[in-house]
Design a protein around this motif. Sequence first.
Motif, short mmCIF file in Angstrom:
data_model
loop_
_atom_site.label_atom_id
_atom_site.label_comp_id
_atom_site.label_asym_id
_atom_site.label_seq_id
_atom_site.Cartn_x
_atom_site.Cartn_y
_atom_site.Cartn_z
N ARG A 47 0.83 -1.19 0.09
CA ARG A 47 -0.17 -0.07 -0.09
C ARG A 47 0.77 1.36 0.12
N TYR A 50 2.55 1.57 -3.58
CA TYR A 50 1.48 2.07 -4.40
C TYR A 50 1.33 3.47 -4.07
N VAL A 154 -3.98 2.93 -10.71
CA VAL A 154 -5.04 3.00 -9.62
C VAL A 154 -6.11 1.71 -9.41
N ARG A 155 -6.62 1.49 -10.68
CA ARG A 155 -7.55 0.48 -10.94
C ARG A 155 -6.99 -0.81 -10.30
N ALA A 157 -4.04 -1.65 -8.78
CA ALA A 157 -3.59 -1.58 -7.25
C ALA A 157 -4.77 -1.67 -6.55
N GLN A 158 -5.85 -1.11 -6.64
CA GLN A 158 -7.00 -1.08 -5.78
C GLN A 158 -7.65 -2.51 -5.75
N ARG A 159 -7.70 -3.06 -6.83
CA ARG A 159 -8.06 -4.36 -7.05
C ARG A 159 -7.27 -5.45 -6.22
N HIS A 160 -5.86 -5.19 -6.40
CA HIS A 160 -4.94 -6.07 -5.82
C HIS A 160 -4.90 -5.96 -4.11
N LEU A 161 -5.16 -4.71 -3.94
CA LEU A 161 -5.06 -4.49 -2.07
C LEU A 161 -6.56 -4.69 -1.70
N ASN A 162 -7.60 -4.82 -2.35
CA ASN A 162 -8.88 -5.12 -1.83
C ASN A 162 -8.99 -6.76 -1.86
#
Length: 166
Positions: A47, A50, A154-155, A157-162
């Motif tokens: 996080r 990113y 962003v898309r 990275a968000q998908r991976h973190l979530n």
Amino acid sequence: MDPAVIAALVAAPATVVAAAAAFAAGRAQARGAHRGPVDAVRRQHQRDAYASLLVALNAYFDETRPLANMLAMGRSHAGNHPSDLILEVAVSDIRTARVVVSLEGPDEVAEVAEAAFTAAVRVRAAAAACSRDVPSVEARDAVLALNAAIRDFVRVAQRHLNSAEG
């Protein structure tokens, strides 16, 4: 044969199987108890990596967007060559943050980070290729491509973190 001996012989395999299952469950629970904090720390490092890249990309985008618009209209800024106004320091910040994202992974996030870095370098190259007073749609298009690359980063990275938190 004595019924107690028969009962003991019948129960023994079940007891061994139950003991083996309990042992395996205990090991899995211990491994999970160890991995949970390790995974949480790793997610936090990802996080942070990113976020650092996103901050550097957004700063560069904000810095270059007005310049690209001026170049598209064929105006130079205060007599400087356009590439003089796009600081190498900002590209260096993106490069450094991109390396950390590449190390933290996963591959899908590293790939979009690389694409965003490449888009930032293209902005600088498009500005350097401009002549002082000739309109350059390429510079404006390069900035628009950088914006799209940032959104892709962003898309992903968000998908991976979530998904990693679930």
